[in-house]
Design a protein around this motif. Structure first.
Motif, PDB file in Angstrom:
ATOM      1  N   UNK A 146     -19.302  14.892  -6.917  1.00 46.84           N
ATOM      2  CA  UNK A 146     -19.730  13.608  -7.470  1.00 46.84           C
ATOM      3  C   UNK A 146     -18.628  12.728  -8.026  1.00 46.84           C
ATOM      4  N   UNK A 147     -17.366  13.113  -7.835  1.00 44.60           N
ATOM      5  CA  UNK A 147     -16.282  12.291  -8.391  1.00 44.60           C
ATOM      6  C   UNK A 147     -16.283  10.900  -7.774  1.00 44.60           C
ATOM      7  N   UNK A 148     -15.960   9.928  -8.599  1.00 44.54           N
ATOM      8  CA  UNK A 148     -15.847   8.542  -8.159  1.00 44.54           C
ATOM      9  C   UNK A 148     -14.356   8.206  -8.135  1.00 44.54           C
ATOM     10  N   UNK A 149     -13.804   8.129  -6.932  1.00 43.98           N
ATOM     11  CA  UNK A 149     -12.363   7.864  -6.776  1.00 43.98           C
ATOM     12  C   UNK A 149     -12.188   6.439  -6.278  1.00 43.98           C
ATOM     13  N   UNK A 150     -11.237   5.722  -6.874  1.00 41.34           N
ATOM     14  CA  UNK A 150     -11.004   4.343  -6.448  1.00 41.34           C
ATOM     15  C   UNK A 150      -9.524   4.079  -6.253  1.00 41.34           C
ATOM     16  N   UNK A 151      -9.249   3.145  -5.328  1.00 42.51           N
ATOM     17  CA  UNK A 151      -7.883   2.682  -5.128  1.00 42.51           C
ATOM     18  C   UNK A 151      -7.348   2.128  -6.430  1.00 42.51           C
ATOM     19  N   UNK A 152      -6.131   2.506  -6.769  1.00 44.21           N
ATOM     20  CA  UNK A 152      -5.500   1.922  -7.949  1.00 44.21           C
ATOM     21  C   UNK A 152      -4.714   0.691  -7.487  1.00 44.21           C
ATOM     22  N   UNK A 153      -5.243  -0.474  -7.829  1.00 45.60           N
ATOM     23  CA  UNK A 153      -4.630  -1.711  -7.337  1.00 45.60           C
ATOM     24  C   UNK A 153      -3.646  -2.271  -8.351  1.00 45.60           C
ATOM     25  N   UNK A 154      -2.377  -2.339  -7.978  1.00 44.26           N
ATOM     26  CA  UNK A 154      -1.355  -2.960  -8.817  1.00 44.26           C
ATOM     27  C   UNK A 154      -1.166  -2.248 -10.140  1.00 44.26           C
TER      28      UNK A 154
ATOM     29  N   UNK B 161       0.820  -1.218   0.000  1.00 42.39           N
ATOM     30  CA  UNK B 161       0.000   0.000   0.000  1.00 42.39           C
ATOM     31  C   UNK B 161       0.852   1.267   0.000  1.00 42.39           C
ATOM     32  N   UNK B 162       0.380   2.283  -0.705  1.00 42.06           N
ATOM     33  CA  UNK B 162       1.065   3.584  -0.755  1.00 42.06           C
ATOM     34  C   UNK B 162       0.029   4.687  -0.670  1.00 42.06           C
ATOM     35  N   UNK B 163       0.502   5.859  -0.250  1.00 42.67           N
ATOM     36  CA  UNK B 163      -0.370   7.025  -0.194  1.00 42.67           C
ATOM     37  C   UNK B 163       0.389   8.263  -0.598  1.00 42.67           C
ATOM     38  N   UNK B 164      -0.306   9.387  -0.717  1.00 36.99           N
ATOM     39  CA  UNK B 164       0.343  10.640  -1.122  1.00 36.99           C
ATOM     40  C   UNK B 164       1.589  10.910  -0.273  1.00 36.99           C
ATOM     41  N   UNK B 165       2.663  11.311  -0.943  1.00 36.83           N
ATOM     42  CA  UNK B 165       3.939  11.510  -0.253  1.00 36.83           C
ATOM     43  C   UNK B 165       4.450  12.941  -0.416  1.00 36.83           C
ATOM     44  N   UNK B 166       4.352  13.509  -1.640  1.00 37.45           N
ATOM     45  CA  UNK B 166       4.956  14.829  -1.880  1.00 37.45           C
ATOM     46  C   UNK B 166       3.925  15.941  -2.078  1.00 37.45           C
ATOM     47  N   UNK B 167       2.730  15.595  -2.512  1.00 38.26           N
ATOM     48  CA  UNK B 167       1.647  16.540  -2.830  1.00 38.26           C
ATOM     49  C   UNK B 167       2.052  17.606  -3.841  1.00 38.26           C
ATOM     50  N   UNK B 168       3.156  17.381  -4.571  1.00 35.88           N
ATOM     51  CA  UNK B 168       3.554  18.392  -5.561  1.00 35.88           C
ATOM     52  C   UNK B 168       3.866  17.772  -6.920  1.00 35.88           C
ATOM     53  N   UNK B 169       3.321  16.589  -7.159  1.00 33.05           N
ATOM     54  CA  UNK B 169       3.382  16.055  -8.516  1.00 33.05           C
ATOM     55  C   UNK B 169       4.646  15.313  -8.896  1.00 33.05           C
ATOM     56  N   UNK B 170       5.566  15.083  -7.966  1.00 36.30           N
ATOM     57  CA  UNK B 170       6.806  14.419  -8.372  1.00 36.30           C
ATOM     58  C   UNK B 170       6.878  12.934  -8.019  1.00 36.30           C
ATOM     59  N   UNK B 171       6.188  12.470  -6.970  1.00 38.33           N
ATOM     60  CA  UNK B 171       6.423  11.089  -6.505  1.00 38.33           C
ATOM     61  C   UNK B 171       5.503  10.059  -7.129  1.00 38.33           C
ATOM     62  N   UNK B 172       4.368  10.456  -7.637  1.00 39.99           N
ATOM     63  CA  UNK B 172       3.388   9.545  -8.256  1.00 39.99           C
ATOM     64  C   UNK B 172       2.852   8.502  -7.281  1.00 39.99           C
ATOM     65  N   UNK B 173       2.943   8.756  -5.985  1.00 43.92           N
ATOM     66  CA  UNK B 173       2.391   7.814  -5.012  1.00 43.92           C
ATOM     67  C   UNK B 173       0.882   8.005  -4.857  1.00 43.92           C
ATOM     68  N   UNK B 174       0.356   9.116  -5.364  1.00 43.83           N
ATOM     69  CA  UNK B 174      -1.058   9.444  -5.183  1.00 43.83           C
ATOM     70  C   UNK B 174      -1.902   8.922  -6.340  1.00 43.83           C
ATOM     71  N   UNK B 175      -1.339   8.042  -7.185  1.00 42.05           N
ATOM     72  CA  UNK B 175      -2.089   7.570  -8.352  1.00 42.05           C
ATOM     73  C   UNK B 175      -3.385   6.886  -7.915  1.00 42.05           C
ATOM     74  N   UNK B 176      -4.484   7.293  -8.533  1.00 44.89           N
ATOM     75  CA  UNK B 176      -5.803   6.719  -8.235  1.00 44.89           C
ATOM     76  C   UNK B 176      -6.574   6.601  -9.547  1.00 44.89           C
ATOM     77  N   UNK B 177      -7.698   5.897  -9.461  1.00 41.52           N
ATOM     78  CA  UNK B 177      -8.610   5.839 -10.584  1.00 41.52           C
ATOM     79  C   UNK B 177      -9.715   6.857 -10.318  1.00 41.52           C
ATOM     80  N   UNK B 178      -9.917   7.775 -11.269  1.00 36.77           N
ATOM     81  CA  UNK B 178     -10.942   8.809 -11.090  1.00 36.77           C
ATOM     82  C   UNK B 178     -11.972   8.666 -12.203  1.00 36.77           C
ATOM     83  N   UNK B 179     -13.225   8.478 -11.816  1.00 35.83           N
ATOM     84  CA  UNK B 179     -14.314   8.285 -12.781  1.00 35.83           C
ATOM     85  C   UNK B 179     -13.920   7.280 -13.874  1.00 35.83           C
ATOM     86  N   UNK B 180     -13.266   6.210 -13.442  1.00 41.02           N
ATOM     87  CA  UNK B 180     -12.956   5.120 -14.367  1.00 41.02           C
ATOM     88  C   UNK B 180     -11.612   5.228 -15.075  1.00 41.02           C
TER      89      UNK B 180
END
Ligand code: FES
Lengths: 99, 487
Positions: free
Chosen positions: A84-92, A51-70
């Protein structure tokens, strides 16, 4: 994990994360909305599934990758939260073709 | 100011394209607009300010004492920028930049690939100023990939842009002025900080001493004193910290370390790491600008001439992306780069250029004084840059450890680019942004060579992931087809 300072007057927005109904504020990014809701992890790695989560909040680490509205591989810290955004965990790893 | 919210609103050609809307990019835009240059500013953030002045026009933190005077210094810059006659694409993605060339198939001008709201367009430019600023230096400790571990800069952004403060047991760890600043800002915003773990090596003081005269004559002195005053009476500060680790299974539970000869453990919900900032060289590297290893700042910096022009024709690099000097220097260097570009575009003659540049150069000289002192005082320890433990992850994306890297070097990999082929390090979505400095230093240490000799990853466009749909949205011109065929 993060709490909002009391002097935030912005409009409340509703969104979902893995199906759960949550709220945040206009002005949030998808990543900050997750952090404000106590969500520390938003993806699992393609290599080992950890599991990973947001790390830098400035666009460099890519740890915040998610699925948004598909759409996968979105950098949550660079996307403004919308009502109304549909946000999902990006698995693998991303699949080349939608399942 | 014309806001560009869709790719279709972009002009096909601009005299000048500026990448980034931090202090350097905004100042370059203000100067360029003042000289009547047709300018486009492309920024990936949703509002101007860069990271240092992040959210300056939109922050929900209205009590000015919380973020402090240095932050609010960004407001007049943003106001002038927003009032200037330039095209401004916020929330936009720059994914390619093809230098101009005279070989067949190359356009005579610089060609940029810009994507806005999922639609991509090629844009041509006579001159380009890259002002992509700094990022935090990687801090590869065991457990740094656990959810709950963020950079101190991330917490600062959450506060500035979104009015969020970390809660629970919050620990800050590392070295550098920003660490103390973030601690002070979070405290002013009402966060409870359990401890600040200071990893600054005690031996640094001796190295910094020879820069002390410059420091005493510099604007940094006042800032440093006010920072120390704010830090006084603050959270528990533990000095001489080594062997930092983040512990937990699927998220952070505790921070362990050694200080004063004793092993210690602090339960923590949020760990904020920081050991200085380094230039974000992704674009300058990917377009082939020559770089050198800066041993004082321990990072790669693009080689530039006196007009901040890189080795790639028509591409100047302003602000911290060209070497760390701070927000005020960044703003001046943005102005300087714009003056240089105006001359190359034929707008002003050499005499006019030099006349306009003189006061800017004087300001840069004055504001830059004292930087050597800070670099020496807050130089991160070697053990915090090159992990001693083999199991420590270096490449976060592909989960490649220090041990794997050293093993591959022992097995014959000569440098970072070969390590990519051996291990896939640096080939995940961040494209090596978070591991390239560590990998360079690991190779150098393992082979007994200098970082300069070890080299770094050769990056390639796209600078950011682009979808097939974005590529497909490019208009079917010859230039666009060529752009796609190249990748
Ligand atoms: S949190 Fe690092 S890129 Fe979004």
């Amino acid at each position: 994990m993060f709490r909002r300072l009391p002097d935030s007057p912005a409009e409340t927005l509703r969104f979902t994360f893995d199906g759960a109904a949550l709220t945040a504020r206009r002005g949030d990014t998808v990543a900050s909305a997750l952090l404000a809701n106590g969500i520390a992890s938003c993806r699992t790695t393609p290599a080992k599934g950890t599991p990973r989560g947001p790390y830098c909040l400035m666009g460099v680490c890519f740890e915040c990758l998610v699925t948004i509205d598909g759409t996968g591989n979105r950098q949550g810290c660079l996307v403004a939260l919308e009502e109304g955004m549909r946000v999902e965990t990006q698995a693998g790893a991303r699949r080349a073709v939608a399942p | 100011m014309k806001r560009i919210t869709e790719a279709a609103q972009l002009e096909a050609r601009y005299d000048l394209v500026i990448i980034g809307a931090g202090p350097a990019g905004q100042s370059a835009a203000i100067a360029a607009a003042g000289l009547g240059i047709a300018t486009l500013v492309v920024d990936e953030n949703l509002a101007p300010g860069g990271q240092i002045h992040r959210g300056i026009t939109t922050t929900p933190v209205t009590d000015r004492a919380v973020l402090g005077a240095d932050y609010w210094r960004g407001l007049p810059i943003a106001q002038r920028f927003l009032a200037s006659a330039v095209d401004y694409a916020a929330g936009a993605k720059l994914f390619s930049l093809l230098p101009a060339g005279d070989e067949p198939g190359r356009h005579a001008e610089i060609e940029l690939g810009v994507s806005i709201a999922g639609q991509a367009r090629p844009v041509f430019a006579g001159q380009v100023i890259v002002a992509t600023g700094a990022m935090e230096r990687p801090f590869p400790i065991p457990g740094w990939t656990l959810p709950g571990v963020l950079t101190a800069g991330a917490a600062q952004i959450a506060l500035k842009a979104h009015g969020l403060v970390p809660q629970g047991r919050v620990v800050l760890a590392g070295t550098g002025p920003l660490l103390l600043l973030v601690a002070a800002q979070l405290r002013a915003a009402g966060a409870t900080i359990t401890a600040v773990l200071d990893t600054t090596p005690a031996a640094n003081r001796a190295g910094a001493a020879r820069h002390v005269i410059d420091f005493l004559r510099s604007p940094y002195l006042g800032k440093g004193l006010s920072l120390l005053a704010k830090a006084r009476g603050g959270p528990r500060r533990i000095a001489g910290v080594t062997g930092l680790r983040a512990e937990g299974e699927d998220r952070l539970r505790a921070v362990t370390f050694t200080a004063g000869g004793a092993a210690q453990r602090i339960e923590a919900d949020v760990l904020l790491l920081h050991q200085g900032v380094v230039p974000n060289t992704v674009i300058s590297n990917a377009i082939g600008c020559a770089h050198r290893w800066d041993d004082r700042q321990l990072c790669w910096v693009p080689i530039r001439d006196e007009w901040l022009l890189s080795s790639v024709e028509g591409v100047a690099i302003a602000g911290d992306g060209g070497g760390i000097a701070g927000a005020e220097c960044a703003a001046e260097s943005g102005t300087l780069a714009a003056i240089g570009a105006a001359h190359r575009l034929g707008r002003i003659d050499a005499a006019e250029r030099d006349r306009r540049a003189a006061p800017v150069r004087a300001a840069l000289e004055r504001l830059g004084r004292g930087r050597g002192f800070l670099d020496a005082l807050y130089r991160p320890a070697a053990a915090d840059r090159v992990p001693a433990e083999d199991s420590t992850i270096v490449c976060r994306c592909e989960e490649i450890t220090a041990g794997q890297l050293r093993e591959a070097v022992a097995g014959g990999a000569t440098g970072p680019n070969q390590l990519k082929a051996f291990l896939r390090c640096g080939m995940g979505p961040c494209q090596g942004r978070l591991c390239n400095l560590t990998v360079t230093e690991i190779v150098a240490q393992a082979r007994g060579i200098t970082p300069e000799q070890a080299g770094t990853y050769r990056l390639r466009p796209p600078f950011k992931p682009v979808t097939v749909a974005e590529i497909a949205s490019l208009p079917q011109t010859n230039a666009a087809v060529k752009a796609v065929v190249r990748y």
